[in-house]
Design a protein around this motif. Structure first.
Motif, short mmCIF file in Angstrom:
data_model
loop_
_atom_site.label_atom_id
_atom_site.label_comp_id
_atom_site.label_asym_id
_atom_site.label_seq_id
_atom_site.Cartn_x
_atom_site.Cartn_y
_atom_site.Cartn_z
N UNK A 70 5.33 37.07 -62.56
CA UNK A 70 4.17 37.84 -63.00
C UNK A 70 3.51 38.53 -61.80
N UNK A 71 3.21 39.84 -61.91
CA UNK A 71 2.59 40.56 -60.78
C UNK A 71 1.30 39.90 -60.31
N UNK A 74 -1.94 40.74 -62.21
CA UNK A 74 -2.09 40.06 -63.50
C UNK A 74 -2.55 38.62 -63.27
N UNK A 75 -1.98 37.95 -62.28
CA UNK A 75 -2.39 36.58 -61.97
C UNK A 75 -3.86 36.53 -61.58
N UNK A 76 -4.30 37.48 -60.78
CA UNK A 76 -5.71 37.52 -60.37
C UNK A 76 -6.62 37.71 -61.58
N UNK A 77 -6.17 38.56 -62.54
CA UNK A 77 -6.99 38.78 -63.73
C UNK A 77 -7.09 37.51 -64.57
N UNK A 78 -5.98 36.79 -64.73
CA UNK A 78 -5.99 35.55 -65.49
C UNK A 78 -6.92 34.53 -64.84
N UNK A 79 -6.84 34.40 -63.51
CA UNK A 79 -7.67 33.43 -62.80
C UNK A 79 -9.14 33.82 -62.86
N UNK A 97 -3.68 39.77 -71.97
CA UNK A 97 -2.48 40.44 -72.50
C UNK A 97 -1.20 39.90 -71.87
N UNK A 98 -1.09 38.58 -71.84
CA UNK A 98 0.13 37.92 -71.39
C UNK A 98 0.47 36.82 -72.40
N UNK A 99 1.67 36.25 -72.29
CA UNK A 99 2.04 35.15 -73.16
C UNK A 99 1.26 33.89 -72.77
N UNK A 100 1.01 33.02 -73.75
CA UNK A 100 0.29 31.79 -73.46
C UNK A 100 1.04 30.93 -72.45
N UNK A 101 2.38 30.91 -72.55
CA UNK A 101 3.17 30.14 -71.58
C UNK A 101 3.02 30.70 -70.17
N UNK A 102 2.91 32.04 -70.07
CA UNK A 102 2.70 32.67 -68.76
C UNK A 102 1.35 32.30 -68.19
#
Length: 317
Positions: A70-71, A74-79, A97-102
């Motif tokens: 994962x870019x 995107x990781x920064x946005x999730x965190x 806007x990512x999968x729950x597993x991701x």
């Protein structure tokens, strides 16, 4: 850490490799001697030639490159969403806007604690503590519980009939003193939570703990009016106890007795449909005895509270 299915330990690998490299054994003979395959013997011999004894340890199976990871943005946005809203992977997935597993893998990769292990107000991991000996700290709190009318409440009669039969029953005030180290509990059903009532309960609880071989040194309460009056402070002085109070709006500090009250509700107060308050109160002594002497407590590795108090009478009955 050695793989659970590894046929050789690092010491055994080194011995095999030295037989082949240093002593000149044929690979098949070494493989037969150490009960491994020919390819396994070849692998450890080659590792020994290249890296010496240091090459006998397990290597990480993680790939050098992960082109489909994962870019970073995107990781920064999730965190960031996790820190701001304190939500789990399923709701994070919808917002980022990512999968729950991701989302779950991202949280694990960055060592984010589970929401159940975090403080709801701050989002910080809960810091758990435990006093080193019985009596060093006793938690005290009151649980207000609606009384059951004669004939039963809604659990026994149903919602409609229970609603008609609940007038004038009032409340029971369950005062509890719980030892921080052992989780040993003493509870009384009292008519109110006024300062004289709380002070009298403290005196009786201290005497009860003394009979169990526990000397109460400190008590921790919330900032309720009854615990801030001079009556409470003077009782603590008379008993030689140091009073402590939780920070305002921080009931987690007194969480052990709060958790006891939840257990009390689940396993006694609401465990069955009682037909009267007298019936429910009659069942309480047996439940409290079971809690103190026989019930495995998950907070102390499955031991009973009584087992943590030295020479407590009755703990083996």
């Amino acid at each position: 850490m050695i793989h659970r299915n590894a046929p050789l330990t690092p010491t055994g690998r080194l011995r095999l490799a030295r037989c082949v490299v240093d002593d000149g054994w044929p690979l098949r003979r070494a493989a037969e001697r150490f009960q491994v395959s020919h390819t396994t013997a070849t692998r450890w011999a080659q590792r020994y030639r290249r890296h010496g004894a240091a090459g006998m340890s397990d290597r990480s199976s993680r790939p050098r490159r992960s082109p489909h990871r994962t870019p970073a943005l995107v990781e920064e946005r999730v965190l960031r969403i996790r820190r701001e809203h304190q939500i789990g992977p399923l709701r994070l997935a919808a917002r980022a806007d990512v999968a729950a597993s991701t989302a779950h893998r991202i949280l694990q990769r960055h060592h984010m604690p589970r929401l159940a292990s975090c403080d709801r107000a701050t989002g910080e991991p809960v810091r758990r503590y435990e006093r080193s000996r019985p009596g060093e700290l006793v938690h005290i709190d009151v649980k207000k519980l609606g009384r059951i009318p004669d004939g039963g409440g809604h659990k026994a009669l149903g919602r409609e009939a229970g609603r008609k039969n609940k007038s004038g029953t009032g409340y029971a005030f369950l005062h509890t003193a719980l030892d921080d180290h052992s989780r040993l509990a003493y509870t009384e059903n009292l008519p109110d939570e006024k300062a004289p009532t709380c002070a009298g309960f403290l005196a009786r609880a201290t005497a009860w703990f003394a009979a169990q071989g526990v000397t109460v040194e400190r008590v921790l309460t919330d900032n309720a009016w009854s615990y801030s009056k001079n009556t409470w402070r003077q009782t603590c002085r008379d008993l030689g106890i140091s009073p402590r109070w939780t920070r305002p709006w921080r009931p987690q500090t007194n969480g052990k007795v709060e958790r006891f009250h939840r257990t009390l509700l689940d396993e006694w107060a609401y465990q069955q449909p009682y037909t009267s308050e007298a019936e429910r109160q009659a069942a309480f002594p047996n439940w409290l005895d079971w809690y103190n002497y026989h019930r495995p407590h998950t907070g102390i590795s499955g031991h009973t509270p009584a087992s943590r108090v030295t020479n407590l009478s009755g703990q083996h009955t």
